[in-house]
Write an enzyme that holds these catalytic residues in place. Structure first.
Site, PDB file in Angstrom:
ATOM      1  N   CYS A 420      39.309  44.665  39.412  1.00 15.84           N
ATOM      2  CA  CYS A 420      39.238  43.190  39.634  1.00 15.84           C
ATOM      3  C   CYS A 420      39.243  42.456  40.921  1.00 15.84           C
ATOM      4  O   CYS A 420      38.753  41.573  41.326  1.00 15.84           O
ATOM      5  CB  CYS A 420      40.232  42.509  38.610  1.00 15.84           C
ATOM      6  N   HIS A 464      45.467  40.444  36.691  1.00 16.81           N
ATOM      7  CA  HIS A 464      43.972  40.344  36.750  1.00 16.81           C
ATOM      8  C   HIS A 464      43.858  39.384  37.866  1.00 16.81           C
ATOM      9  O   HIS A 464      44.788  38.474  38.388  1.00 16.81           O
ATOM     10  CB  HIS A 464      43.226  39.643  35.599  1.00 16.81           C
ATOM     11  N   ASP A 480      34.678  34.540  36.570  1.00 15.92           N
ATOM     12  CA  ASP A 480      35.320  35.855  36.908  1.00 15.92           C
ATOM     13  C   ASP A 480      34.244  36.812  36.982  1.00 15.92           C
ATOM     14  O   ASP A 480      33.560  37.085  36.160  1.00 15.92           O
ATOM     15  CB  ASP A 480      35.834  36.149  35.356  1.00 15.92           C
TER      16      ASP A 480
END
Length: 668
Positions: A420, A464, A480
């Protein structure tokens, strides 16, 4: 303990008493020392194992103890090795290592009863040191067993003549522990609690902690995501949002040096920060594990900083939450958040250049690509263009390739694989190059709800990173990039987003069998129950803070000030004392009760026992008496057994009561 029983300890079979008692002490010490093996250097554990084995061999073979001329150099060498390992002889870790070695060496120097007691008391102190490293419920249960074993060993050395069996001594040790437990519980509840850790030096506090840091570079979060340690637990006081909205906001990163993102200098939240919250807030009660950092976490977007006793918190203009002091102990706080909001929505953004900053000379290929994005009139269209690029040819992995100086270029055009932080970093860099204000937000995404106790556990593996871009009239909008390449990471969690691991290390089986646990299976249900039990221990025992203690004491004071409550309390105490006195008066030895019943029965036959007559004299007078032969034999046998029980050496007979009852029945 069962192994010791098979050797005959306490049962008089196979081993002399001194050997049996010494082996019991070794077993108790071993129960205390074994948990320390997880954090001590390997050489310390190996030396302790060799020393205790040496002492056990000496005990079993009956050989001589080693001389001081051998033990003293060995002990000095061990202390020197401790200094070499820790670079100090002070502090938690070095102190515990020396204490462990001291107990092991003292086992080879036990010559008198005083030495035995020294070893036992050192072991009791080592019980306490186990809680320096772990305060879990399992550790507490192990230490309770260790205390009972040590108490039993201490009792074994106190008996002058016959020693009871091992099981009886263990029960005596457990009874002693049970008698002390109420007082310990009372002290735990009412004794003034200390704020902060009980023991440690500055270097001890942050050792072995995991959690989000103040910066992010390629590989940071992917290594953290492999840890299953809890980061925090959440109890929703309002209906919880869906999995895809579980973004737990942490540090906001605005500075980029070409490889590493770091926190921009945040300003305190003030009236100038425009935030419009939509809908009802969602209240959460968060229990945060110690991390050594100041960051506090809440559902995105928190309304106000929480109130933490003894550690004030604050919020920044980026809606980060942090405490004044590092979180070195488990803390619990309540916070309210809105999952729908508009943040700094207007025509212009203050400090716009701050969110467009990029270092010169890095990532030329990405910069060239970003020039084409500027042809798109809408900032959101530029963002969609980058996300569509992630949709094809990119993979989501916990083991991304290493990146060099131009990390964004290598990720976008060469490796095409990342975690991520790679996607968030590359996306924000591309947005800034395309003249769109953007920033990286780190925290956690998702969580596992425990249906047993209703708590959601957010683990380090849920760490994250995502992005926020600023759009006119909409403000800061969360985007995201990971969802573009691995949408299951957001909707179902990390475990379902990654491909199944190869079972038994055989890659060819990875695609045939999915060895990931079924969340609805029996194994998961047992794990939920164990997690709920452990969480209850954390909430009610480990999180018993000074503030909670003050609240409890104030509640007790308020309740006790009531006249009715005070009268009921005094009446209850009086009833308890009266019941105790009645119990003491009527409780007696059941053997004595049977003897009294025999004397009463013979008295009705005209053969009453004189007040100054013992069982032996009574039997001598009954022998030539007029009783029937069967009755006489039963009465004489009864009196002989009773006399041996009262005046002979202790010889436990589990069938004595049954035999006496049978003989009493035969005298009718």
């Amino acid at each position: 303990m069962k192994a010791l029983a098979r050797l005959g300890i306490g049962a008089g079979a196979g081993l002399a008493r001194d050997k049996a008692d010494t082996l019991l002490l070794l077993a108790g010490a071993l129960m205390v020392l074994i948990p320390h093996a997880g954090h001590l250097p390997l050489w310390v554990s190996a030396l302790c194992a060799a020393t205790l084995s040496w002492r056990a061999a000496i005990t079993l073979r009956g050989t001589r103890m080693p001389s001081g001329a051998l033990l003293l150099p060995l002990a000095l060498a061990a202390m020197g090795a401790v200094y070499i390992s820790y670079k100090t002889l002070l502090g938690r870790d070095a102190g515990v290592a020396m204490l462990v070695l001291l107990v092991a060496f003292k086992m080879l120097e036990m010559h008198a009863k005083r030495d035995l007691l020294v070893v036992i008391f050192l072991c009791f102190f080592l019980v306490l040191t186990n809680f320096f490293y772990s305060q879990s419920m399992l550790t507490a249960l192990m230490m309770v067993g260790s205390i009972i074993a040590l108490l039993s060993a201490q009792l074994s050395f106190q008996f002058a003549n016959r020693v009871p069996p091992l099981r009886q001594r263990l029960l005596m040790g457990a009874r002693m522990f049970a008698l002390a437990a109420p007082m310990a519980l009372l002290l735990f509840v009412l004794f003034p609690r200390l704020q902060g850790p009980l023991w440690g030096m500055p270097g001890d506090a942050r050792s072995g902690r995991t959690g989000l840091s103040n910066s992010m570079s390629p590989g940071n979060l992917s290594s953290l995501a492999q840890s299953e340690e809890p980061a925090f637990r959440v109890k929703f006081l309002d209906p919880a949002p869906g999995q895809e909205k579980l973004y737990w906001r942490g540090p906001v990163l605005g500075r980029f040096d070409g490889r590493t993102w770091s926190a921009a200098r945040g300003t305190l939240r003030g009236a100038a920060v425009e935030a419009h919250f939509i809908g009802q807030p969602i209240r959460q009660e968060i229990t945060l594990e110690p991390s050594g950092n100041r960051w506090l976490f809440a559902l995105d977007l928190p309304v106000d900083p929480p109130q933490i006793d003894g550690n004030p918190s604050r919020g920044t203009a980026e809606f980060e939450l942090s405490a004044a002091s590092p979180i070195e102990q488990r803390v619990r706080y309540e916070v309210a958040s809105h999952v729908s909001y508009r943040l700094q929505a207007g025509e212009e953004l203050d400090e716009r250049e701050r969110w467009l900053q990029l270092p010169a000379g890095y990532n030329p290929r990405a910069r060239q690509l970003a020039l084409t994005l500027r042809d798109l009139p809408e900032p959101m269209a530029r963002a969609r263009a980058v996300l569509s690029m992630f949709n094809t040819g990119f993979s989501y992995t916990l083991e991304p390739p290493l990146l060099g100086t131009n990390s964004v270029d290598e990720f976008l055009f060469d490796t095409h694989a990342g975690f991520c932080e790679h996607f968030a970093s590359a996306f924000v860099v591309m947005m800034r190059m395309a003249e769109v204000p953007a920033r990286v937000v780190t925290g956690y995404q998702g969580g596992e709800l425990n249906p047993v106790d209703g708590f959601m556990t957010v683990r380090q593996s849920d760490a994250h990173a995502w992005a926020e871009v600023w759009l006119a009239q909409r403000g800061w909008v969360r985007i995201d990039p990971t969802a573009a390449v691995a949408p299951e990471r957001i909707t179902r969690g990390l475990a379902r987003a990654l491909p199944p691991s190869a079972p038994f290390g055989i890659e060819s089986l990875g695609g045939l069998v999915d060895f990931r646990p079924d969340p609805n299976g029996w194994l998961a249900q047992w794990r939920f129950r164990a997690s709920a039990l452990n969480n209850g221990w954390n909430q009610w025992v480990l999180n018993y803070t000074p503030a909670r203690q003050r609240g409890l004491v104030e509640s007790l004071q308020t309740a006790l000030l009531s006249r009715a409550t005070l009268a009921a309390l005094l009446a209850g105490i009086a009833l308890i004392l009266a019941a105790r006195a009645w119990q003491q008066r009527h409780r007696g030895d059941p053997v004595d009760a049977l003897y009294s019943a025999l004397c009463e029965r013979l008295g009705r036959l005209g053969l009453a026992r004189a007040s100054d007559e013992g069982p032996g004299g009574y039997a001598a007078r009954l022998a030539p008496g007029p009783l029937a032969p069967a009755r006489k034999a039963a009465a004489l046998r009864f009196l002989a057994l009773y006399s041996a029980y009262k005046y002979g050496p202790p010889r436990p007979d589990p069938h004595l009561l049954a035999t006496l009852r049978s003989l009493l029945a035969e005298t009718q």
